[in-house]
Motif scaffolding. Structure first.
Motif, PDB file in Angstrom:
ATOM      1  N   PHE A  17     -41.479   9.040  26.655  1.00 13.91           N
ATOM      2  CA  PHE A  17     -40.745   8.856  27.902  1.00 13.91           C
ATOM      3  C   PHE A  17     -39.253   9.028  27.677  1.00 13.91           C
ATOM      4  O   PHE A  17     -38.743   8.703  26.612  1.00 13.91           O
ATOM      5  CB  PHE A  17     -41.008   7.447  28.465  1.00 13.91           C
ATOM      6  N   GLU A  18     -38.582   9.506  28.700  1.00 10.97           N
ATOM      7  CA  GLU A  18     -37.128   9.642  28.663  1.00 10.97           C
ATOM      8  C   GLU A  18     -36.542   8.588  29.587  1.00 10.97           C
ATOM      9  O   GLU A  18     -36.903   8.510  30.761  1.00 10.97           O
ATOM     10  CB  GLU A  18     -36.731  11.040  29.140  1.00 10.97           C
ATOM     11  N   PHE A  19     -35.658   7.775  29.061  1.00  8.82           N
ATOM     12  CA  PHE A  19     -35.010   6.743  29.861  1.00  8.82           C
ATOM     13  C   PHE A  19     -34.166   7.391  30.953  1.00  8.82           C
ATOM     14  O   PHE A  19     -33.403   8.312  30.686  1.00  8.82           O
ATOM     15  CB  PHE A  19     -34.125   5.868  28.963  1.00  8.82           C
ATOM     16  N   VAL A  20     -34.316   6.924  32.196  1.00  7.44           N
ATOM     17  CA  VAL A  20     -33.544   7.446  33.316  1.00  7.44           C
ATOM     18  C   VAL A  20     -32.502   6.425  33.753  1.00  7.44           C
ATOM     19  O   VAL A  20     -31.314   6.721  33.809  1.00  7.44           O
ATOM     20  CB  VAL A  20     -34.463   7.831  34.508  1.00  7.44           C
ATOM     21  N   ARG A  21     -32.955   5.208  34.065  1.00  4.18           N
ATOM     22  CA  ARG A  21     -32.002   4.178  34.498  1.00  4.18           C
ATOM     23  C   ARG A  21     -32.659   2.803  34.463  1.00  4.18           C
ATOM     24  O   ARG A  21     -33.868   2.674  34.421  1.00  4.18           O
ATOM     25  CB  ARG A  21     -31.489   4.471  35.899  1.00  4.18           C
ATOM     26  N   ARG A  25     -34.167  -5.742  37.049  1.00  2.00           N
ATOM     27  CA  ARG A  25     -35.269  -5.994  36.116  1.00  2.00           C
ATOM     28  C   ARG A  25     -36.232  -4.823  35.987  1.00  2.00           C
ATOM     29  O   ARG A  25     -37.299  -4.961  35.403  1.00  2.00           O
ATOM     30  CB  ARG A  25     -36.053  -7.221  36.570  1.00  2.00           C
ATOM     31  N   ASN A  26     -35.884  -3.673  36.545  1.00  2.00           N
ATOM     32  CA  ASN A  26     -36.766  -2.509  36.494  1.00  2.00           C
ATOM     33  C   ASN A  26     -36.160  -1.386  35.673  1.00  2.00           C
ATOM     34  O   ASN A  26     -34.969  -1.140  35.717  1.00  2.00           O
ATOM     35  CB  ASN A  26     -37.060  -1.998  37.899  1.00  2.00           C
ATOM     36  N   VAL A  27     -37.025  -0.697  34.947  1.00  2.00           N
ATOM     37  CA  VAL A  27     -36.637   0.460  34.150  1.00  2.00           C
ATOM     38  C   VAL A  27     -37.362   1.670  34.723  1.00  2.00           C
ATOM     39  O   VAL A  27     -38.556   1.603  35.008  1.00  2.00           O
ATOM     40  CB  VAL A  27     -37.042   0.262  32.665  1.00  2.00           C
ATOM     41  N   THR A  28     -36.632   2.762  34.914  1.00  2.00           N
ATOM     42  CA  THR A  28     -37.228   4.021  35.363  1.00  2.00           C
ATOM     43  C   THR A  28     -37.171   4.998  34.205  1.00  2.00           C
ATOM     44  O   THR A  28     -36.139   5.141  33.557  1.00  2.00           O
ATOM     45  CB  THR A  28     -36.471   4.596  36.578  1.00  2.00           C
ATOM     46  N   VAL A  29     -38.312   5.651  33.970  1.00  2.00           N
ATOM     47  CA  VAL A  29     -38.419   6.610  32.877  1.00  2.00           C
ATOM     48  C   VAL A  29     -39.087   7.880  33.387  1.00  2.00           C
ATOM     49  O   VAL A  29     -39.738   7.881  34.425  1.00  2.00           O
ATOM     50  CB  VAL A  29     -39.224   6.034  31.689  1.00  2.00           C
ATOM     51  N   ARG A  30     -38.938   8.960  32.625  1.00  2.00           N
ATOM     52  CA  ARG A  30     -39.581  10.243  32.922  1.00  2.00           C
ATOM     53  C   ARG A  30     -40.594  10.512  31.818  1.00  2.00           C
ATOM     54  O   ARG A  30     -40.267  10.426  30.629  1.00  2.00           O
ATOM     55  CB  ARG A  30     -38.539  11.353  32.962  1.00  2.00           C
ATOM     56  N   CYS A  31     -41.825  10.816  32.230  1.00  4.20           N
ATOM     57  CA  CYS A  31     -42.875  11.112  31.252  1.00  4.20           C
ATOM     58  C   CYS A  31     -42.652  12.511  30.693  1.00  4.20           C
ATOM     59  O   CYS A  31     -42.586  13.481  31.437  1.00  4.20           O
ATOM     60  CB  CYS A  31     -44.254  11.010  31.891  1.00  4.20           C
ATOM     61  N   PRO A  35     -46.147  17.619  33.500  1.00  6.65           N
ATOM     62  CA  PRO A  35     -45.378  18.779  33.966  1.00  6.65           C
ATOM     63  C   PRO A  35     -44.459  18.345  35.103  1.00  6.65           C
ATOM     64  O   PRO A  35     -44.784  17.432  35.858  1.00  6.65           O
ATOM     65  CB  PRO A  35     -46.453  19.750  34.445  1.00  6.65           C
ATOM     66  N   GLY A  36     -43.311  18.963  35.197  1.00  7.59           N
ATOM     67  CA  GLY A  36     -42.376  18.599  36.261  1.00  7.59           C
ATOM     68  C   GLY A  36     -41.564  17.377  35.894  1.00  7.59           C
ATOM     69  O   GLY A  36     -41.291  17.117  34.727  1.00  7.59           O
ATOM     70  N   GLN A  37     -41.228  16.616  36.893  1.00  6.58           N
ATOM     71  CA  GLN A  37     -40.328  15.476  36.719  1.00  6.58           C
ATOM     72  C   GLN A  37     -41.014  14.167  37.114  1.00  6.58           C
ATOM     73  O   GLN A  37     -40.572  13.476  38.029  1.00  6.58           O
ATOM     74  CB  GLN A  37     -39.072  15.680  37.585  1.00  6.58           C
ATOM     75  N   LYS A  38     -42.093  13.807  36.479  1.00  9.65           N
ATOM     76  CA  LYS A  38     -42.849  12.596  36.803  1.00  9.65           C
ATOM     77  C   LYS A  38     -42.057  11.355  36.402  1.00  9.65           C
ATOM     78  O   LYS A  38     -41.829  11.079  35.233  1.00  9.65           O
ATOM     79  CB  LYS A  38     -44.197  12.617  36.078  1.00  9.65           C
ATOM     80  N   LEU A  39     -41.593  10.604  37.429  1.00  4.94           N
ATOM     81  CA  LEU A  39     -40.855   9.369  37.185  1.00  4.94           C
ATOM     82  C   LEU A  39     -41.790   8.183  37.319  1.00  4.94           C
ATOM     83  O   LEU A  39     -42.632   8.132  38.217  1.00  4.94           O
ATOM     84  CB  LEU A  39     -39.699   9.226  38.174  1.00  4.94           C
ATOM     85  N   LEU A  40     -41.619   7.222  36.434  1.00  2.00           N
ATOM     86  CA  LEU A  40     -42.416   6.004  36.449  1.00  2.00           C
ATOM     87  C   LEU A  40     -41.479   4.814  36.373  1.00  2.00           C
ATOM     88  O   LEU A  40     -40.416   4.888  35.754  1.00  2.00           O
ATOM     89  CB  LEU A  40     -43.365   5.978  35.250  1.00  2.00           C
ATOM     90  N   SER A  72     -33.451   7.228  15.896  1.00  2.00           N
ATOM     91  CA  SER A  72     -32.604   8.411  15.946  1.00  2.00           C
ATOM     92  C   SER A  72     -31.376   8.056  16.789  1.00  2.00           C
ATOM     93  O   SER A  72     -31.292   6.983  17.364  1.00  2.00           O
ATOM     94  CB  SER A  72     -33.354   9.578  16.596  1.00  2.00           C
ATOM     95  N   GLU A  73     -30.453   8.961  16.885  1.00  2.00           N
ATOM     96  CA  GLU A  73     -29.258   8.736  17.698  1.00  2.00           C
ATOM     97  C   GLU A  73     -29.630   8.560  19.159  1.00  2.00           C
ATOM     98  O   GLU A  73     -28.995   7.783  19.877  1.00  2.00           O
ATOM     99  CB  GLU A  73     -28.274   9.898  17.526  1.00  2.00           C
ATOM    100  N   ASP A  74     -30.681   9.251  19.641  1.00  2.00           N
ATOM    101  CA  ASP A  74     -31.132   9.099  21.024  1.00  2.00           C
ATOM    102  C   ASP A  74     -31.585   7.674  21.303  1.00  2.00           C
ATOM    103  O   ASP A  74     -31.314   7.121  22.357  1.00  2.00           O
ATOM    104  CB  ASP A  74     -32.288  10.053  21.331  1.00  2.00           C
ATOM    105  N   VAL A  75     -32.299   7.083  20.355  1.00  2.00           N
ATOM    106  CA  VAL A  75     -32.788   5.722  20.530  1.00  2.00           C
ATOM    107  C   VAL A  75     -31.627   4.743  20.574  1.00  2.00           C
ATOM    108  O   VAL A  75     -31.597   3.832  21.388  1.00  2.00           O
ATOM    109  CB  VAL A  75     -33.785   5.347  19.409  1.00  2.00           C
ATOM    110  N   VAL A  76     -30.656   4.938  19.705  1.00  3.31           N
ATOM    111  CA  VAL A  76     -29.484   4.058  19.686  1.00  3.31           C
ATOM    112  C   VAL A  76     -28.737   4.166  21.010  1.00  3.31           C
ATOM    113  O   VAL A  76     -28.342   3.164  21.602  1.00  3.31           O
ATOM    114  CB  VAL A  76     -28.550   4.407  18.494  1.00  3.31           C
ATOM    115  N   SER A  77     -28.585   5.381  21.522  1.00  2.00           N
ATOM    116  CA  SER A  77     -27.916   5.595  22.802  1.00  2.00           C
ATOM    117  C   SER A  77     -28.698   4.944  23.943  1.00  2.00           C
ATOM    118  O   SER A  77     -28.130   4.301  24.812  1.00  2.00           O
ATOM    119  CB  SER A  77     -27.761   7.096  23.061  1.00  2.00           C
ATOM    120  N   ARG A  78     -30.026   5.108  23.935  1.00  2.00           N
ATOM    121  CA  ARG A  78     -30.864   4.513  24.980  1.00  2.00           C
ATOM    122  C   ARG A  78     -30.773   2.993  24.934  1.00  2.00           C
ATOM    123  O   ARG A  78     -30.702   2.320  25.958  1.00  2.00           O
ATOM    124  CB  ARG A  78     -32.308   4.967  24.813  1.00  2.00           C
TER     125      ARG A  78
END
Length: 87
Positions: A17-21, A25-31, A35-40, A72-78
């Motif tokens: 998953f890619e962290f979006v915002r 108390r809610n986290v939105t991520v992209r799978c 395919p496409g931009q599936k947000l959860l 990784s650097e991505d995880v630290v940033s997230r």
């Protein structure tokens, strides 16, 4: 608040998953597997919605668990984004 942010970032399947915002108390991520931009969305203190998504939608995919302590650097940033509540 920082304690609940740790749930997603320390989860062994977070790399699918890619962290979006984070809003309150809610986290939105992209799978990354969909395919496409599936947000959860999930509560910041649990990954059950994301687990269910992986089990139901990607049941045929052999998921690989990664040790969240190897960062990784991505995880630290997230992690910084989750803790600060910024997008």
């Amino acid at each position: 608040m920082a304690e609940s942010a740790i749930t997603f970032e320390g989860w062994r399947y977070a790399h699918y998953f890619e962290f979006v915002r984070r809003i309150d108390r809610n986290v939105t991520v992209r799978c990354k597997l969909c395919p496409g931009q599936k947000l959860l969305s999930t509560a910041a203190n649990t990954t059950s919605n994301l687990n269910k998504h992986l089990q139901r939608t990607h049941a045929k995919v052999k998921l690989i668990a990664k040790d969240p302590r190897t960062q990784s650097e991505d995880v630290v940033s997230r992690r910084r984004q989750l803790r600060s509540g910024t997008n």
